[in-house]
Design an enzyme around this catalytic site. Structure first.
Site, PDB file in Angstrom:
ATOM      1  N   PHE A   6       0.837  -1.197   0.000  1.00 42.52           N
ATOM      2  CA  PHE A   6       0.000   0.000   0.000  1.00 42.52           C
ATOM      3  C   PHE A   6       0.873   1.248   0.000  1.00 42.52           C
ATOM      4  CE2 PHE A   6      -2.542   3.361   1.915  1.00 42.52           C
ATOM      5  CZ  PHE A   6      -3.700   3.273   1.152  1.00 42.52           C
ATOM      6  N   GLU A  64      -8.980   7.066   2.098  1.00 43.96           N
ATOM      7  CA  GLU A  64      -7.573   7.328   1.809  1.00 43.96           C
ATOM      8  C   GLU A  64      -7.243   8.762   2.203  1.00 43.96           C
ATOM      9  OE1 GLU A  64      -8.365   3.711  -0.548  1.00 43.96           O
ATOM     10  OE2 GLU A  64      -9.416   5.617  -0.419  1.00 43.96           O
ATOM     11  N   SER A  65      -7.097   9.002   3.510  1.00 39.83           N
ATOM     12  CA  SER A  65      -6.617  10.261   4.088  1.00 39.83           C
ATOM     13  C   SER A  65      -7.706  11.279   4.426  1.00 39.83           C
ATOM     14  CB  SER A  65      -5.489  10.852   3.244  1.00 39.83           C
ATOM     15  OG  SER A  65      -4.422   9.918   3.154  1.00 39.83           O
ATOM     16  N   CYS A  79      -3.915   9.110  -0.233  1.00 38.67           N
ATOM     17  CA  CYS A  79      -2.805   8.170  -0.376  1.00 38.67           C
ATOM     18  C   CYS A  79      -3.197   7.058  -1.342  1.00 38.67           C
ATOM     19  CB  CYS A  79      -2.414   7.605   0.988  1.00 38.67           C
ATOM     20  SG  CYS A  79      -3.801   6.830   1.865  1.00 38.67           S
ATOM     21  N   PHE A 238      -8.530   1.229  10.621  1.00 31.65           N
ATOM     22  CA  PHE A 238      -8.814   0.343   9.497  1.00 31.65           C
ATOM     23  C   PHE A 238      -8.577  -1.108   9.899  1.00 31.65           C
ATOM     24  CE2 PHE A 238      -7.887   4.500   7.782  1.00 31.65           C
ATOM     25  CZ  PHE A 238      -8.866   4.661   6.806  1.00 31.65           C
ATOM     26  N   SER A 244      -6.228   6.710  10.775  1.00 28.86           N
ATOM     27  CA  SER A 244      -6.304   8.097  10.310  1.00 28.86           C
ATOM     28  C   SER A 244      -6.985   8.942  11.371  1.00 28.86           C
ATOM     29  CB  SER A 244      -7.093   8.211   9.001  1.00 28.86           C
ATOM     30  OG  SER A 244      -6.383   7.663   7.910  1.00 28.86           O
ATOM     31  N   HIS A 257      -1.917  10.032   9.358  1.00 28.58           N
ATOM     32  CA  HIS A 257      -2.279   8.817   8.633  1.00 28.58           C
ATOM     33  C   HIS A 257      -1.145   7.810   8.772  1.00 28.58           C
ATOM     34  CE1 HIS A 257      -5.632  11.062   7.030  1.00 28.58           C
ATOM     35  NE2 HIS A 257      -4.788  12.029   6.761  1.00 28.58           N
ATOM     36  N   GLU A 261       2.423  -1.530   8.064  1.00 25.83           N
ATOM     37  CA  GLU A 261       2.965  -2.821   7.652  1.00 25.83           C
ATOM     38  C   GLU A 261       4.487  -2.780   7.500  1.00 25.83           C
ATOM     39  OE1 GLU A 261      -1.149  -2.703   5.569  1.00 25.83           O
ATOM     40  OE2 GLU A 261       0.359  -1.300   6.333  1.00 25.83           O
TER      41      GLU A 261
END
Length: 349
Positions: A6, A64-65, A79, A238, A244, A257, A261
């Site tokens: 990601f 996404e952000s 992102c 998430f 976030s 954010h 991983e």
């Protein structure tokens, strides 16, 4: 480094608008219906997952952000493989329907971890600039694009890509001393996060159905709520990992954010405020660095009134944490002022 994963590094777009009669703007862009915002975000390829607002602006956490909507300003930060710049024609069109004309644009991003995964128009900075040039009206005639490099010998190069455009009125307005009131925007990118600290952004077993609880726990457990204790925080966790948040404090915002991983771990922090509060800026950077334990950290400061003392203060704030400054680049942009890009690495790099 993972071959693919990601993309944590965000693209950030800020559009400024003005009306023929500033006294009649009122709440301006905050009048946009939610379905209009959904239309814009659909073009970008993301959705709203949470929202909060106050008397000054609205803040949306996205899949996404983040998105921030002020009466005459919109900030979108996304992102992954989102197509952020595709929001420009829609935003300009909807603003025009409200009697507002775009008068300024700023686009910034770091260096993608997985650049080959990016779709049009984000396959290269050259392509992004071309798309911006074609999407913005001709009245934004003061334009500049630049890549601000970090230390080239670093194993993971953090570079800062900046595009700025302004019309003549906005250029003059932003140069007036009373207008900017020593304001700044600070964008921080952190990679190679400490694995133990990054694990705090993974959900525990059994939390998958209670995203709200997981988010609050992450905010408190990591110390994010202590960065600005006065801020109203809107957070989201998430599944199975990632985090976030948006913070609102009067006129000012902050946002974080996290992609935790291993192999492509990344976090970002952004805020705005008064450049006069140098001690607060230093304390904020210390807290952010301590929360994530990055191997590499970049700090981009944008303001019309940055000083050498401020740059030294940032360096001195991070040095006791084992983060040594590796590079410092300065450039000027129309109606934006100075952009100062600094990179820091730990001894383990």
């Amino acid at each position: 480094m993972a071959i693919s994963g990601f993309e944590g590094f965000e693209k950030r777009l800020e559009l400024q608008f003005s009306g023929d009669d500033p006294m009649k703007v009122g709440i301006g862009l905050r009048q946009l219906e939610f379905d209009v915002l959904e239309e814009v975000l659909e073009a970008v390829q993301c959705t709203v997952v949470s929202a909060v607002g106050n008397g000054f602006f609205d803040a949306y956490v996205l899949s996404e952000s983040s998105l921030f909507v002020y009466p005459t300003k919109v900030i979108i930060k996304t992102c992954g493989t989102t197509q952020l710049l595709k929001s420009i024609p829609l935003l300009i069109s909807h603003a025009l329907d409200m009697g507002l004309n775009v008068c300024g644009c700023r686009y910034t991003r770091g260096s993608f971890i997985f650049p080959k995964a990016q779709p049009f128009p984000h396959t290269s900075f050259r392509e992004e600039v071309l798309y911006l040039e074609q999407s913005l009206p001709n009245n934004l005639c003061y334009r500049k694009a630049c890549v601000m490099p970090s230390k080239k010998s670093s194993s993971l190069v953090h570079s800062w890509h900046v595009y700025s455009a302004s019309d003549e009125h906005n250029l003059v307005l932003q140069s007036m001393p009373h207008h900017h009131q020593h304001l700044f925007t600070m964008e921080v990118c952190l990679t190679d996060l400490d694995p133990i600290l990054a694990r705090k952004f993974f959900q525990c077993d059994g939390e998958g159905n209670r995203i709200d609880i997981a988010a609050k726990d992450m905010t408190v457990f990591t110390g994010i709520n202590d960065i600005n204790p006065n801020a109203l925080i809107c957070d989201f966790a998430f599944d199975p990992c990632g985090y976030s948040m948006n913070g609102i404090d009067g006129l000012n915002y902050s946002t974080i954010h996290v992609t935790p991983e291993d192999g492509y771990s990344y976090a970002s922090f952004e805020c705005d405020g008064s450049i006069d509060n140098v001690e607060v800026i230093g304390d904020v950077l210390k807290k952010v660095a301590q929360i994530f334990g990055p191997g590499t950290m970049s700090v981009a400061m944008t303001s019309t009134c940055l000083s050498q003392d401020m740059l030294k203060y940032i360096r001195n704030a991070l040095q006791p944490l084992g983060l040594s400054r590796r590079s410092c680049t300065v450039d000027e942009f129309p109606a934006t002022g100075s952009v100062v890009f600094q990179t820091f690495t730990t001894r383990r790099k």
